[in-house]
Write a protein that holds these residues in place. Sequence first.
Motif, PDB file in Angstrom:
ATOM      1  N   TYR A 171      49.387  12.852 -21.519  1.00  0.00           N
ATOM      2  CA  TYR A 171      50.533  13.168 -20.662  1.00  0.00           C
ATOM      3  C   TYR A 171      51.525  12.014 -20.772  1.00  0.00           C
ATOM      4  O   TYR A 171      51.133  10.848 -20.707  1.00  0.00           O
ATOM      5  N   THR A 172      52.784  12.347 -20.925  1.00  0.00           N
ATOM      6  CA  THR A 172      53.808  11.303 -20.878  1.00  0.00           C
ATOM      7  C   THR A 172      55.061  11.869 -20.249  1.00  0.00           C
ATOM      8  O   THR A 172      55.377  13.057 -20.418  1.00  0.00           O
ATOM      9  N   TRP A 173      55.761  10.998 -19.512  1.00  0.00           N
ATOM     10  CA  TRP A 173      56.961  11.445 -18.798  1.00  0.00           C
ATOM     11  C   TRP A 173      57.948  10.282 -18.693  1.00  0.00           C
ATOM     12  O   TRP A 173      57.545   9.129 -18.556  1.00  0.00           O
ATOM     13  N   ALA A 174      59.220  10.603 -18.772  1.00  0.00           N
ATOM     14  CA  ALA A 174      60.279   9.597 -18.629  1.00  0.00           C
ATOM     15  C   ALA A 174      61.345  10.129 -17.692  1.00  0.00           C
ATOM     16  O   ALA A 174      61.675  11.322 -17.735  1.00  0.00           O
ATOM     17  N   ASP A 175      61.870   9.241 -16.863  1.00  0.00           N
ATOM     18  CA  ASP A 175      62.855   9.638 -15.862  1.00  0.00           C
ATOM     19  C   ASP A 175      64.083   8.733 -15.963  1.00  0.00           C
ATOM     20  O   ASP A 175      64.014   7.540 -15.634  1.00  0.00           O
ATOM     21  N   PRO A 176      65.213   9.274 -16.414  1.00  0.00           N
ATOM     22  CA  PRO A 176      66.428   8.445 -16.528  1.00  0.00           C
ATOM     23  C   PRO A 176      66.913   7.881 -15.205  1.00  0.00           C
ATOM     24  O   PRO A 176      67.558   6.835 -15.184  1.00  0.00           O
ATOM     25  N   GLU A 177      66.621   8.563 -14.094  1.00  0.00           N
ATOM     26  CA  GLU A 177      67.112   8.068 -12.804  1.00  0.00           C
ATOM     27  C   GLU A 177      66.318   6.866 -12.324  1.00  0.00           C
ATOM     28  O   GLU A 177      66.887   5.848 -11.921  1.00  0.00           O
ATOM     29  N   SER A 178      65.006   6.951 -12.334  1.00  0.00           N
ATOM     30  CA  SER A 178      64.179   5.822 -11.895  1.00  0.00           C
ATOM     31  C   SER A 178      63.906   4.843 -13.027  1.00  0.00           C
ATOM     32  O   SER A 178      63.394   3.755 -12.790  1.00  0.00           O
ATOM     33  N   GLU A 179      64.224   5.239 -14.259  1.00  0.00           N
ATOM     34  CA  GLU A 179      63.989   4.446 -15.476  1.00  0.00           C
ATOM     35  C   GLU A 179      62.499   4.162 -15.689  1.00  0.00           C
ATOM     36  O   GLU A 179      62.131   3.137 -16.245  1.00  0.00           O
ATOM     37  N   VAL A 180      61.672   5.085 -15.260  1.00  0.00           N
ATOM     38  CA  VAL A 180      60.225   4.943 -15.399  1.00  0.00           C
ATOM     39  C   VAL A 180      59.731   5.723 -16.621  1.00  0.00           C
ATOM     40  O   VAL A 180      60.126   6.864 -16.838  1.00  0.00           O
ATOM     41  N   VAL A 181      58.867   5.079 -17.403  1.00  0.00           N
ATOM     42  CA  VAL A 181      58.118   5.747 -18.467  1.00  0.00           C
ATOM     43  C   VAL A 181      56.644   5.672 -18.091  1.00  0.00           C
ATOM     44  O   VAL A 181      56.141   4.600 -17.728  1.00  0.00           O
ATOM     45  N   TYR A 182      55.974   6.787 -18.190  1.00  0.00           N
ATOM     46  CA  TYR A 182      54.566   6.876 -17.808  1.00  0.00           C
ATOM     47  C   TYR A 182      53.800   7.526 -18.956  1.00  0.00           C
ATOM     48  O   TYR A 182      54.221   8.551 -19.485  1.00  0.00           O
ATOM     49  N   VAL A 183      52.686   6.901 -19.326  1.00  0.00           N
ATOM     50  CA  VAL A 183      51.848   7.443 -20.401  1.00  0.00           C
ATOM     51  C   VAL A 183      50.393   7.456 -19.942  1.00  0.00           C
ATOM     52  O   VAL A 183      49.898   6.454 -19.411  1.00  0.00           O
ATOM     53  N   PHE A 184      49.740   8.589 -20.169  1.00  0.00           N
ATOM     54  CA  PHE A 184      48.302   8.719 -19.894  1.00  0.00           C
ATOM     55  C   PHE A 184      47.666   9.361 -21.116  1.00  0.00           C
ATOM     56  O   PHE A 184      48.042  10.473 -21.502  1.00  0.00           O
ATOM     57  N   LEU A 185      46.720   8.672 -21.736  1.00  0.00           N
ATOM     58  CA  LEU A 185      46.010   9.220 -22.894  1.00  0.00           C
ATOM     59  C   LEU A 185      44.520   9.207 -22.610  1.00  0.00           C
ATOM     60  O   LEU A 185      43.981   8.207 -22.105  1.00  0.00           O
ATOM     61  N   SER A 186      43.855  10.298 -22.926  1.00  0.00           N
ATOM     62  CA  SER A 186      42.414  10.358 -22.713  1.00  0.00           C
ATOM     63  C   SER A 186      41.776  11.339 -23.687  1.00  0.00           C
ATOM     64  O   SER A 186      42.481  12.062 -24.405  1.00  0.00           O
ATOM     65  N   ASN A 187      40.464  11.368 -23.699  1.00  0.00           N
ATOM     66  CA  ASN A 187      39.717  12.412 -24.412  1.00  0.00           C
ATOM     67  C   ASN A 187      38.947  13.216 -23.376  1.00  0.00           C
ATOM     68  O   ASN A 187      37.723  13.245 -23.364  1.00  0.00           O
ATOM     69  N   ARG A 188      39.690  13.874 -22.505  1.00  0.00           N
ATOM     70  CA  ARG A 188      39.061  14.633 -21.424  1.00  0.00           C
ATOM     71  C   ARG A 188      38.245  15.798 -21.989  1.00  0.00           C
ATOM     72  O   ARG A 188      37.424  16.378 -21.279  1.00  0.00           O
ATOM     73  N   VAL A 189      38.449  16.176 -23.255  1.00  0.00           N
ATOM     74  CA  VAL A 189      37.684  17.264 -23.869  1.00  0.00           C
ATOM     75  C   VAL A 189      36.296  16.800 -24.314  1.00  0.00           C
ATOM     76  O   VAL A 189      35.548  17.572 -24.918  1.00  0.00           O
ATOM     77  N   TYR A 190      35.992  15.541 -24.012  1.00  0.00           N
ATOM     78  CA  TYR A 190      34.638  15.050 -24.317  1.00  0.00           C
ATOM     79  C   TYR A 190      33.749  15.249 -23.090  1.00  0.00           C
ATOM     80  O   TYR A 190      34.166  14.900 -21.976  1.00  0.00           O
ATOM     81  N   PRO A 191      32.558  15.774 -23.191  1.00  0.00           N
ATOM     82  CA  PRO A 191      31.921  16.164 -24.456  1.00  0.00           C
ATOM     83  C   PRO A 191      32.417  17.486 -25.021  1.00  0.00           C
ATOM     84  O   PRO A 191      32.312  17.732 -26.208  1.00  0.00           O
ATOM     85  N   THR A 192      32.949  18.364 -24.134  1.00  0.00           N
ATOM     86  CA  THR A 192      33.495  19.629 -24.633  1.00  0.00           C
ATOM     87  C   THR A 192      34.782  19.934 -23.892  1.00  0.00           C
ATOM     88  O   THR A 192      35.071  19.358 -22.834  1.00  0.00           O
ATOM     89  N   MET A 193      35.521  20.916 -24.394  1.00  0.00           N
ATOM     90  CA  MET A 193      36.783  21.286 -23.771  1.00  0.00           C
ATOM     91  C   MET A 193      36.594  21.971 -22.420  1.00  0.00           C
ATOM     92  O   MET A 193      37.558  22.198 -21.696  1.00  0.00           O
ATOM     93  N   GLU A 194      35.339  22.282 -22.090  1.00  0.00           N
ATOM     94  CA  GLU A 194      35.059  22.861 -20.768  1.00  0.00           C
ATOM     95  C   GLU A 194      35.159  21.807 -19.671  1.00  0.00           C
ATOM     96  O   GLU A 194      35.132  22.133 -18.479  1.00  0.00           O
ATOM     97  N   ASN A 195      35.270  20.557 -20.062  1.00  0.00           N
ATOM     98  CA  ASN A 195      35.407  19.468 -19.091  1.00  0.00           C
ATOM     99  C   ASN A 195      36.856  19.459 -18.577  1.00  0.00           C
ATOM    100  O   ASN A 195      37.718  18.776 -19.112  1.00  0.00           O
ATOM    101  N   ARG A 196      37.123  20.206 -17.513  1.00  0.00           N
ATOM    102  CA  ARG A 196      38.489  20.447 -17.049  1.00  0.00           C
ATOM    103  C   ARG A 196      38.819  19.762 -15.718  1.00  0.00           C
ATOM    104  O   ARG A 196      39.817  20.055 -15.087  1.00  0.00           O
ATOM    105  N   GLY A 197      37.984  18.819 -15.311  1.00  0.00           N
ATOM    106  CA  GLY A 197      38.215  18.156 -14.026  1.00  0.00           C
ATOM    107  C   GLY A 197      39.566  17.472 -13.938  1.00  0.00           C
ATOM    108  O   GLY A 197      40.250  17.510 -12.903  1.00  0.00           O
TER     109      GLY A 197
END
Length: 973
Positions: free
Chosen positions: A926-952
Amino acid sequence: MRYKIFVFLITWAVLNGFAQNVNPLYTADYKAQTHWVDSVINTMSLEEKIGQLFMIQAYSNKEEKHEDFIKEMITKYHVGNLIFMQGTPEKQATLTNTYQALSKVPLLIGFDGEWGLDMRLKNTYRFPWNMTLGAIQDNNLIEQFGKHLGKHCKRLGIHVNFAPVVDVNINPANPIIGNRSFGENKVNVTEKAIAFTQGMQSEGVMANAKHFPGHGDTATDSHYALPVLNFDKARLDSVELYPYPRVFDAGIASVMTAHLSIPSLEPNRELPTSLSKNVVTGLLQEELGFLGLIFTDGLNMKGATNFATSAEIDLEAIKAGNDILLIPQDVPGSVALIKKALFTGALSQERLETSVRKILRAKYWVGLHKYEPIVLENLQEELNTIEDEVLHRKLVKASLTVVKNEGDVVPIRKLDEKKIAYVRLGDDRGNSFANMLQNYTKVDTISDQNLDVLLKKLKPYNLVIVGFHKSNRHPWKSYKFSNQEIVWLQEIAREKKVILDVFASPYSLLDVKSFTNIESVVVSYQNSRLAQEISAQALFGATQFKGKLPVSIKSDFAEGTGFTTSNLNRLQYSIPEAVQLSSEKLARIDSVANEILTKKMAPGFQILVARKGNVVYQKSFGYHTDAQKDTVKNSDLYDVASLTKILASLPMVMKAEEDKKIKLSSSIRDILPKFKRSNKDTVTVKELLSHYGRLQAWIPFYRLTQDSITGKNLQQFYRNKKSKKFPIEVAENLYLSKSYKDSIYKYIKEAEQREKPGYKYSDLGYYILKEAIERKYRKGLDELTDKEFYSGLGADRTTFLPLKKFSKKEIVPTEKDTYYRNQLLHGYVHDMGAAMLGGVSGHAGLFSNANDVAKIMQMYLQKGFYGGQRFLRSSTIDKFNKRYFEDKKVRRGLGFDKPQLDPRVEATCGCVSDKSFGHSGFTGAYTWADPESEVVYVFLSNRVYPTMENRGLVKENIRTEIQRLIQESILEE
C-alpha cells in the motif's frame, strides 16, 4: 523578562555613549536587588564573606568521602560556590539539593558546558563544538543553541555556564583551544559569542567570556605550563582583545581570566595574567570598563600553580581584581592568608566587600534570592528532548562546508551515469555515513589493506567518495591524517574522480600536500552520527551545503571559503518534529505493527512515513517467513503486486503521452492494432486507466494450462528445464511454452465485456498497456522503466526479475503456492498472469523496498521533479491525478487510486485530502501520497504468506488504520 531589561539597558547605554559602563549584574528590580544584597552582607561574618570568594570542584561520581569534604567546605569554611565536574545529572541534582540545604547563603553553581552538559555529565545532550558552529552563517541558530544550553543548565540548577569561548584561534597548533573556538575570524567569533550569550542569558543563566585576554594564538596548554604571548598592545587590541568590549556591550555577565604570560601587559613574565592587577583591574575593569563577575581560570592548572603556593596564588588573584577563585587548591590556607592580609592592610575590607557584593548581586540575578530545590522527576527526559535534536540537526545542516567543487561534482547528479564507491580513511567508524549514502543509490564500500589491490577494486567506478573519519569523543582528539592515508588519498585521486569528506577538524586538511587531483572537498567537522548522516544527504542534494570555512588552510582555502550548493529535492532523512509530526503519536504505529505480528497477519513488513520531503519513520518488522530466520531489513525487496501499475506502467504511459506516442483519447485499437475488430477496440486509454472500460476483473490464465480434474499443470505447456520452446520462467525449475504469451492476449481479446457500464477494477487493461508501450518504444517494460525512471531516481532496489540482480537473502518470499507452481515463491512474481509473461507485466511483477517506493511517490508529489531531474511535466501529473468519471461514481484517477466517494468503501482512512493518490497491492502492499499534507506513506508486506487465504490485514483495514495514525500525528503549525 531579564533578557528584555538587558536589551533596554544596553540600547540606552549605547545611545548615551558609555556602553561598557553598564553593569550586567543589575536586574530590572535593582533596588530590590540592592536591598537583598545589603541585607545578606550585613548578616555575614568575615569568614562567611571570604568563603564567598571560592568556587570549589564537586563531583557526582565520587565516593562518600568526597561528599563529606564538600559538606565540610560549606559548613566550616562557608564556601559560597561550587563547580560540578564529572558524574550524572540525577546524582548532581541530588547533591546540589543536599549542599544547598547546608549553605546559609544559596550556592552559585558553575559548570563547564561549552557544547552542552555532555562536556561533563553522562546521559546528557551533546551539541556541536564551536569550530563546527563557526561555519554557520545564520547567527539566530547560535542564539537558539545558547538558549537550549541555558534551559538545560537552569533545569539542573546550574547558574553560570563557563561559555562561550571567545578566543580567536589563529594558531592551528593550539593544543587546548582549537575546536573550542568559533574560528580565526575575530568578527565571526564575536558575533557568535554575542548570539550565544543572548540566548543563554535569556534563560536566566550567566554566560562567561573566556579566556581573557585571549588564548587563541598559543602553542602551549596552560593546564601543563604557562603559555607566552609575545605580542604588543596594538596586536592584542586588533585580535585577542577584539571580542571583549563587544560582548561586554552585549551584556555578558561574567569573564574568566586566563593563565598566560604577556609581557606587553604584565612586565613580570612569571606572573600569570590571571594574577596580574595590570591585566585584571587595569585592562579588564578600568580600560575596558567591565563591571560583571570575574572568575579566574582553574587554579589547579600548572599555568597558575607553578607561580607560588596555592594560598598565595589565591590571595594574589583577589588582589589582582578577580571576584571568584575557580578550583582553589587550599581553601583553609587561603582563608587564613586572606584574613592575615586584611589584618595587615595588604588587602582592604573595601576590596573584599566589592567582590562579595558582586557575587551576591549575581546570585540575585540568577534567582537565588528565591531559591527552590531542583525537581528530580523527569530530569533525564527534560535534558534530552526532541527539540534538542531538531536544533542539533539544523546546526549540523547549516555548518557543512564545500571548499572545493571542481566541475560541480557536488551535489551528485545523473545517478544513471554514476558507479559510486565509498572508501573509509581515519581511525573511527563511518557506518552511519555509508548507510545513508545507500539510501540514495547503490554505493559500494570498498576496502583493502593493500593500496594496489584497493586501486584494482576501484577500477569499475567513476566516482569515489573518500570519508575521513576521526574520533568524535572530545575536541582534543587527534585530527591528523597518517602518512599512509595521505599517500592513499593522492593515489586514489590520481586515478579517480574523488569527493573528499572530512569528518574532523578542518585543520586536518593542512596535511594534504595538494588538492589538484581532488575534485571536491567537503568539511563536515565532526564524526558524529548526525554529521555523517546529514553530510551524506547533502552530497546527494537532499539538502544544501551552506557553511563557510571558519579557519584558513594555508593558501589553499581562505577563511570564509564555502560554496552554496543546489537543492536537488531528493528525500531527506530526519525526525518527525522536524516536519511538524509528533514522534509520540507516530510511535503508535509500533503497537499496530506488533498486532500484525501477534495475529500472524504477515510474517514481516516495512513501513515508511515521509513528510515535506523528509523520511521520518522507516522501520522493518518481523521476519521473511514464519521460520523466523531472516529478519526484515529496510533494504529487503518485496513483491509489490498491483503497485506495479503506478510505479512502472503509469509513469511510462505518462511519458508516452508526453512523447505523443499515446493519447488519452486513443482507443485500444489505436495503441495495439491486434485488438482491431474486437469487443474492446473502442475502449479509450482514459477509460482503461479509470477502470471504466467494462473489462473483466481478471482471467485465470494458469487454470487454462491445467488438467480440469486434477489441477495439475499439463505437460504440453510446461517443462522443468529451459529450452527454446519453453523459455518463459514462471518459477524455479518451471518453464512455460513461448507460444502461450499469444494465447494470453487472445484470451483477453476474446473475453466478454461486462454488460453494464460502470466502475470495475481490472488487471486486463495493464496487459494491453504493457504491450502497447513496448511496441511504441521497441523495448521491454523492465528495461524502459529502469532507463527512464529508476536509474535516475536512484531506485536501484526497484526491479522486475529481482533474482537477476539480488540474492535470495535480500528478497522476501511471498506464498507457499500449492495450486500452480507448487513451491515457495521466492524471487518470482506472485501474480500468476505476470509469471506467465516471464515476470514482467503491466499490472504486476515489480519488486521494491519502501525507500524506493517513497522516491517514486515523492517524485509525483514534486510534480515530476526529483534529484535535479525532470522526469515528467507538472501538467502531466495534474492530468493523471484527476477523476474523469466522478459523475459515474468512479473514484479512480488515471491509473492512480483516489479517496473513496462512497463512505462504505475503505480505500483510505477517510482522513486524507481529495488531492491525494496511491494504490494497494494484493500481496499486502500500500502506498499513498497527499499533496495537501505533503505526506508519503508506504506499507510493504507478504501478507499472502503462508497462503493468500491469510486476509487479516485486509479484513481489519490495518494499512488504512496506520494511515489514520499518521494523519493524527500532524502537529498544528
